[in-house]
Motif scaffolding. Sequence first.
Motif, PDB file in Angstrom:
ATOM      1  N   GLU A  69      -2.162   6.442  -1.128  1.00  0.00           N
ATOM      2  CA  GLU A  69      -1.560   6.099   0.139  1.00  0.00           C
ATOM      3  C   GLU A  69      -0.180   6.881   0.172  1.00  0.00           C
ATOM      4  O   GLU A  69       0.573   7.785   1.435  1.00  0.00           O
ATOM      5  CB  GLU A  69      -1.405   4.927  -0.710  1.00  0.00           C
ATOM      6  CG  GLU A  69      -1.932   4.032   0.222  1.00  0.00           C
ATOM      7  CD  GLU A  69      -2.538   3.729  -1.449  1.00  0.00           C
ATOM      8  OE1 GLU A  69      -2.314   4.915  -2.580  1.00  0.00           O
ATOM      9  OE2 GLU A  69      -3.736   3.185  -2.067  1.00  0.00           O
ATOM     10  N   LYS A  70       1.190   7.502  -0.749  1.00  0.00           N
ATOM     11  CA  LYS A  70       1.805   8.268  -0.331  1.00  0.00           C
ATOM     12  C   LYS A  70       1.169  10.423   0.380  1.00  0.00           C
ATOM     13  O   LYS A  70       1.875  10.413   1.132  1.00  0.00           O
ATOM     14  CB  LYS A  70       2.286   8.448  -1.391  1.00  0.00           C
ATOM     15  CG  LYS A  70       3.215   7.401  -2.131  1.00  0.00           C
ATOM     16  CD  LYS A  70       4.717   7.054  -0.987  1.00  0.00           C
ATOM     17  CE  LYS A  70       5.306   5.797  -2.116  1.00  0.00           C
ATOM     18  NZ  LYS A  70       6.299   5.336  -1.373  1.00  0.00           N
ATOM     19  N   SER A  95      -1.695  10.502   1.788  1.00  0.00           N
ATOM     20  CA  SER A  95      -1.897  10.111   3.497  1.00  0.00           C
ATOM     21  C   SER A  95      -1.103   9.608   4.476  1.00  0.00           C
ATOM     22  O   SER A  95      -0.764  10.494   5.505  1.00  0.00           O
ATOM     23  CB  SER A  95      -3.308   8.805   3.045  1.00  0.00           C
ATOM     24  OG  SER A  95      -3.997   8.715   2.354  1.00  0.00           O
TER      25      SER A  95
END
Length: 400
Positions: A364-365, A367
């Motif tokens: 997530e980070k 992305s």
Amino acid sequence: MLTDLNLSLFLAYKSITKGNKGTLVLTIFIMSLIFVNLVFTASIFLGLGNTVNNQVINTLYGNIALEPKKDEKYISDIRSLEQKINSVPGVTGISSQYVIGAAFSYKDKSGAWAIRSINPDDEKTVTIIHNFMIDGEYLSKLDTDEIILGKEIPGGYGGDLEHLSLGGVKIGESVDVLFNNGVKRSYRVKGVFDVNFQQSNNLAYISQNEMESVLGFNDTASLILIKTAETGNEEIYIKKLLELGIKEEIKPWTVYAAMVKNITKSFDMIALLIAVIGLFVASVTIFIIIYVNTISKRRQIGILRAIGIKENIIIHSYIVQAMFYAISGTIIGLFIMFLILKPWFIEHPLKFPIGYVSLLIVPEKVSINTISLIAAALAAGLIPSWMAVRETILEAIWGD
């Protein structure tokens, strides 16, 4: 619409391939370093927080800890309680402990530390301390006159608080211990452990049998540690324990890691600040590249407009160039992170006072950082190209 897009891509392609190759390579290299910096900073801070969390779980409190009921000093009938806890699916270990403060003395040195009493066989199912003996041996169940010490206590083992230690106790030597209830005993130092976490290294351990003789009663505890198969689902296990009718105070490890939460928030703020600075540098870099490009091709832009090329096509061509720099840098940065830095840090984690820290790369980070860099590139490409087409065609071709 499709024709306009194809024309924008063609103009961007020609500008990139006909431009200065050194500038192209350098720009992509800068973008890749900025991307690596964004991901690396977030990952190392996440790794720090993850290491502290693991230390709290694996060396101090397990996943869940039971404390005495309100207004009570000890947990009673622990054998029956342990049977109930063991009946919960997913519980992999239980360690009942007494925790008591004591004054230690050795020759002319003295100090106060906490002592935990354990059944060594049970403790091995919850904590990892037995794997980190740096001198001597771990406790056995029948030991009654022996003690193991965290490296901060004896001195001479490179502790962070060496000046507060006992000044150099060796394995096999004895230390005098005065418990809070007034009982005084002398213990042979059987081992010294170092889990590279100061809070844990300030503890001493004796056997449960020995502590019961000091206190004068048994089948009680002041703390019960519970290890579960998974971390992060503690609330589910707590609900199951409550359904069994357990009345003691039930707390997840996160309660004891409140300090860690504050540290993590500070890390997040630092990571955010570094990310903002990195994105600003990326934006300025691309802005300068595109701006210089538009200035040097001012006449060419005027001619394109004169032959009927729409302004938005020219703007889009420069935006495509900016996106090309950002995406190329991101791809190279991903290769650097996953093929070079991540494997290296797995083999060579950084040693901090809180433990060994490696990179914790969260998709997530990654992305978010990727999208942020591309968005910054888009803005940096839009502004100078929009400024370039604001001039009249004659001004662009012939100058002011």
